[in-house]
Design an enzyme around this catalytic site. Structure first.
Site, PDB file in Angstrom:
ATOM      1  N   LYS A   1       0.896  -1.091  -0.083  1.00  0.00           N
ATOM      2  CA  LYS A   1       0.155  -0.152   0.077  1.00  0.00           C
ATOM      3  C   LYS A   1       0.692   1.363  -0.181  1.00  0.00           C
ATOM      4  O   LYS A   1       0.457   2.072  -0.840  1.00  0.00           O
ATOM      5  CB  LYS A   1      -0.987   0.168   1.245  1.00  0.00           C
ATOM      6  CG  LYS A   1      -1.944  -1.088   1.119  1.00  0.00           C
ATOM      7  CD  LYS A   1      -2.803  -0.914   2.591  1.00  0.00           C
ATOM      8  CE  LYS A   1      -2.149  -1.037   3.753  1.00  0.00           C
ATOM      9  NZ  LYS A   1      -1.742  -2.382   4.092  1.00  0.00           N
TER      10      LYS A   1
ATOM     11  N   ASN B   1      -3.677   5.756   6.198  1.00  0.00           N
ATOM     12  CA  ASN B   1      -3.189   4.782   6.860  1.00  0.00           C
ATOM     13  C   ASN B   1      -1.482   5.266   6.786  1.00  0.00           C
ATOM     14  O   ASN B   1      -0.514   4.672   7.558  1.00  0.00           O
ATOM     15  CB  ASN B   1      -3.374   3.413   6.250  1.00  0.00           C
ATOM     16  CG  ASN B   1      -2.520   2.421   7.142  1.00  0.00           C
ATOM     17  OD1 ASN B   1      -3.154   2.244   8.494  1.00  0.00           O
ATOM     18  ND2 ASN B   1      -1.685   1.434   6.559  1.00  0.00           N
TER      19      ASN B   1
ATOM     20  N   HIS C   1      -4.148  -9.763   9.977  1.00  0.00           N
ATOM     21  CA  HIS C   1      -4.948  -9.259  11.323  1.00  0.00           C
ATOM     22  C   HIS C   1      -6.046 -10.344  11.508  1.00  0.00           C
ATOM     23  O   HIS C   1      -7.264 -10.027  11.813  1.00  0.00           O
ATOM     24  CB  HIS C   1      -5.738  -8.094  10.645  1.00  0.00           C
ATOM     25  CG  HIS C   1      -4.689  -7.015  10.354  1.00  0.00           C
ATOM     26  ND1 HIS C   1      -3.851  -6.576  11.319  1.00  0.00           N
ATOM     27  CD2 HIS C   1      -4.400  -6.237   9.274  1.00  0.00           C
ATOM     28  CE1 HIS C   1      -3.102  -5.471  10.713  1.00  0.00           C
ATOM     29  NE2 HIS C   1      -3.421  -5.479   9.512  1.00  0.00           N
TER      30      HIS C   1
END
Length: 433
Positions: free
Chosen positions: A112, A134, A179
């Site tokens: 990302k 983020n 996650h």
């Protein structure tokens, strides 16, 4: 009329939300379950706050709740609030309500930040772009300056709370297990949240080699563009010793002549070029920046060379796939001292098996995940800390060796963040002569 706004989380995102509402003439309430949240001293005097727990009365009597990414939308108190009809959003949804120019939204388990930074450089060479989310700069703070475009790096945590959010271009680079501590229903739950980024997007860009990224149920006003290795409109194409970038089956770049490192970053650059083409940025600008792009710190960063030993900081590797990419890039001809460990987020270490069975890879594991790693890889050496691992490794280093910090885990058990972990590794590496 919003009468009572509650902000949950007093990190960098929560602080930006406080400033935002005060600028709108609304005094919010703030809470954080931590007893000593990082920005407690920056709360303005008029703002009421509670720390150390989540205030049930405030939550259940709010008109609007804004949660930081670290707060799960699945928290029982928040579920109660939703059942009462209380609106719960994150700062990204709030940003969308007040943004006036096109948004480019980028997510993925890995890559990302690389893609966000790379496309940011390209756009700012031709238009103007604000970069946030983020990546470390709060989205709401982008609203203070005019930009032609907004580029947002978005995590799954941020995508949990978007509802009406609409982007011009949405990208999912890849989806793999990560996650799992936050998503007890498994990768399907994680994928579903990632796919939220495509809702309302005008253009969806996806990875043709990763079916989990495919946009489902495209609307009539949406279109999709794909990229991948030997698949999609934008392709990484290997021929003999050369690796090329192809668009519509036409070779336009030889990756061997760029500064990019690793196939995963060649793939990332496909998404970047797809975005820049959509924006009608001249190819000569895009390809020049892609060719000369240097990786961010803490990503396969060579930080020290001494006596023929190379020290590589890949602290941004916080999941299995990042570590796979690092080991694939380095190959199997060198002796590698691999530092693994941290907070593992219930990740599947067994997926590293084919990479770690190489006799030339010596594993040192530390942190909360060390017992799990040791149970899967009995030859690994368990230590308390990264520092202990490096002290031990230093005794055995020989010319040609590589010391690789690519932990496959979050850093929060022993460090502030991955940057803190990386800086500590650099410090320790440079102490070795």
């Amino acid at each position: 009329m919003i009468k009572k706004v509650v902000i949950i989380g007093l990190g960098i995102t929560g602080l930006s939300c406080i400033k935002f509402f005060i600028n709108k003439g609304i005094i919010p309430y703030i809470m954080d379950s931590r007893t000593n949240p990082p920005f407690i001293k920056e709360i303005p005097p008029l703002v009421k706050y509670c720390i150390g727990y989540l205030n049930k009365d405030w939550i259940l009597n709010a008109n609007l709740i804004v949660i930081s990414p670290g707060i799960s939308i699945f928290h029982p108190l928040l579920k109660n609030a939703i059942n009462k009809g209380i609106k719960i959003i994150g700062d990204i949804e709030l940003f969308y309500y007040f943004s006036k120019n096109p948004i480019i939204a980028i997510t993925g388990t890995n890559g990302k930040s690389t893609v966000t930074n790379m496309i940011g450089k390209i756009i700012n060479n031709y238009y103007s772009a604000g970069i946030g989310g983020n990546i470390g700069y709060p989205a709401l703070e982008l609203l203070s300056n005019f930009q032609n475009f907004y580029i947002l790096e978005l995590s799954s945590f941020q995508l949990e709370t978007i509802k009406k959010f609409k982007s011009y271009i949405s990208v999912i680079l890849n989806i793999s297990s990560d996650h799992m501590d936050r998503y007890p229903l498994g990768i399907e739950q994680y994928q579903k949240i990632k796919l939220n980024i495509y809702k309302n997007a005008s253009i969806c860009i996806y990875n043709a080699n990763n079916s989990l990224t495919y946009p489902n149920n495209l609307q009539k006003n949406q279109r999709a563009i794909s990229f991948g290795i030997n698949k999609g409109k934008y392709q990484v194409y290997k021929k003999q010793k050369n690796i090329y970038l192809k668009v519509n089956n036409k070779i336009i770049l030889n990756f061997n002549k760029t500064k990019l490192i690793g196939t995963h970053n060649y793939i990332n650059s496909l998404a970047v070029l797809a975005i820049s083409d959509i924006l009608h940025i001249p190819r000569n600008i895009s390809l020049k920046i892609i060719s000369n792009y240097m990786l961010n710190n803490h990503t396969l960063q060579i930080v020290h060379k001494k006596n023929g030993v190379i020290w590589i900081n890949d602290s941004k590797s916080t999941n299995i796939n990042s570590t796979k990419a690092a080991l694939s890039f380095l190959g199997n001809n060198k002796r590698i001292w691999l530092l693994l460990g941290g907070y593992d987020k219930n990740c599947e270490f067994h997926l590293l098996k084919k990479y770690l069975m190489n006799d030339k890879i010596h594993i040192y594991c530390f942190g909360l995940a060390s017992k799990k790693i040791l149970s899967l890889y009995p030859k690994a050496i368990q230590v308390q800390t990264m520092s202990d691992a490096i002290k031990n490794i230093s005794k055995f280093l020989k010319y040609g060796d590589i010391v690789l910090l690519s932990p496959a885990c979050s850093s929060i058990d022993q460090f502030i963040n991955f940057k803190d972990r990386g800086e500590k590794f650099i410090e320790l590496a440079k102490q070795n002569n």
